[in-house]
Design an enzyme around this catalytic site. Structure first.
Site, mmCIF file in Angstrom:
data_model
loop_
_atom_site.group_PDB
_atom_site.id
_atom_site.type_symbol
_atom_site.label_atom_id
_atom_site.label_comp_id
_atom_site.label_asym_id
_atom_site.label_seq_id
_atom_site.Cartn_x
_atom_site.Cartn_y
_atom_site.Cartn_z
ATOM 1 N N ILE A 1 0.822 -1.207 0.000
ATOM 2 C CA ILE A 1 0.000 0.000 0.000
ATOM 3 C C ILE A 1 0.856 1.258 0.000
ATOM 4 C CG2 ILE A 1 -0.230 0.260 2.522
ATOM 5 C CD1 ILE A 1 -3.269 0.857 1.946
ATOM 6 N N TYR B 1 0.572 5.896 -0.638
ATOM 7 C CA TYR B 1 -0.259 7.099 -0.716
ATOM 8 C C TYR B 1 0.206 7.975 -1.858
ATOM 9 C CZ TYR B 1 -1.381 12.007 0.288
ATOM 10 O OH TYR B 1 -1.765 13.313 0.175
ATOM 11 N N CYS C 1 3.869 0.567 2.329
ATOM 12 C CA CYS C 1 4.545 -0.549 1.670
ATOM 13 C C CYS C 1 4.609 -1.786 2.566
ATOM 14 C CB CYS C 1 5.945 -0.149 1.189
ATOM 15 S SG CYS C 1 5.927 1.295 0.109
#
Length: 245
Positions: free
Chosen positions: A98, A100, A198
């Site tokens: 993940i 942003y 991450c």
């Protein structure tokens, strides 16, 4: 069968663009290159079409993206919290966990036929990292790699307080690349508090302005990064009229 080489790369500046809109446009460009490659396999070399290459820079409104093998548990917000904050969330088809994206960040999407350059995914990732490392060096920021972790890091040698300044995640198929890198320039770092970036729990995230104590000219940083990537890949960059996502 030989492959006709084309090192010309069309540079596209998309500005601020919705993440899903940019993702859909990436998919279109990616598919266009793959379709040409499939068609070329049935042709003699003299009849083959050159495959196109693109380097896209943009930035996105606040969004979290989760890679195909990522852990959804690394998003620390509920759907209602995301909606209340006006943050989008997508589970996407790149590698990695993940991350942003948001204002003040340079997001780079190289959509390249790597057979025009080299067929080595490891080398491709290292060249992306090197482009960022050289750009940061232009501003007096010493950055590098940490073994076993993707992206670009500060305090990468002594690792007293290692912190990531650039995340990376790519997809490749038939040697065509998409997705890419996200360099934190003037990024609001508090948005990283809502995720396990991450999937790494014991490392910080930083930005160029956090390290230098001042905001940077985003266009200036973009120009330096573009030049370094062009040199590393031996791209022949060209720009036509601005093409939006």
């Amino acid at each position: 069968m030989n492959h006709k080489i084309n090192k010309r790369v069309k540079f596209l500046e998309w500005g601020t663009v919705d993440y899903k809109q940019a993702w859909d446009r990436q998919e279109e460009l990616f598919k266009g290159i793959v379709d040409v490659k499939i068609a070329n396999r049935k042709k003699e070399e003299k009849d083959q079409e050159l495959t196109e290459n693109f380097l896209i820079f943009c930035n996105h409104p606040h969004v979290y993206t989760l890679g195909k093998s990522g852990d959804a548990g690394n998003l620390l917000m509920t759907e209602s919290m995301l909606k209340m904050r006006g943050i989008d969330y997508y589970h996407i088809n790149r590698g990695g966990d993940i991350t942003y994206h948001g204002p003040g960040q340079i997001v780079g999407y190289p959509i390249l036929d790597l057979e025009n350059f080299f067929t080595d995914i490891h080398k491709y990732m290292r060249f992306l990292e090197d482009g960022v490392i050289r750009t940061l060096a232009d501003y007096g920021i010493e950055a590098g790699r940490i073994e076993g972790l993707t992206g670009v890091w500060l305090d990468f040698e002594k690792k007293i307080r290692p912190r990531k300044i650039c995340a990376m995640g790519v997809k490749t198929s038939r040697w065509v690349s998409m997705h890419g890198l996200a360099l934190n320039v003037n990024t609001e770092l508090s948005y990283f508090n809502n995720i396990v970036p991450c999937g790494i729990t014991d490392k910080e995230v930083t930005s160029m302005n956090a390290e230098l104590g001042r905001d940077l000219d985003l266009k200036e940083v973009e120009d330096k990064l573009k030049a370094h990537l062009a040199e590393l890949f031996e791209m022949v960059l060209f720009e036509s009229e601005i093409e939006k996502a």
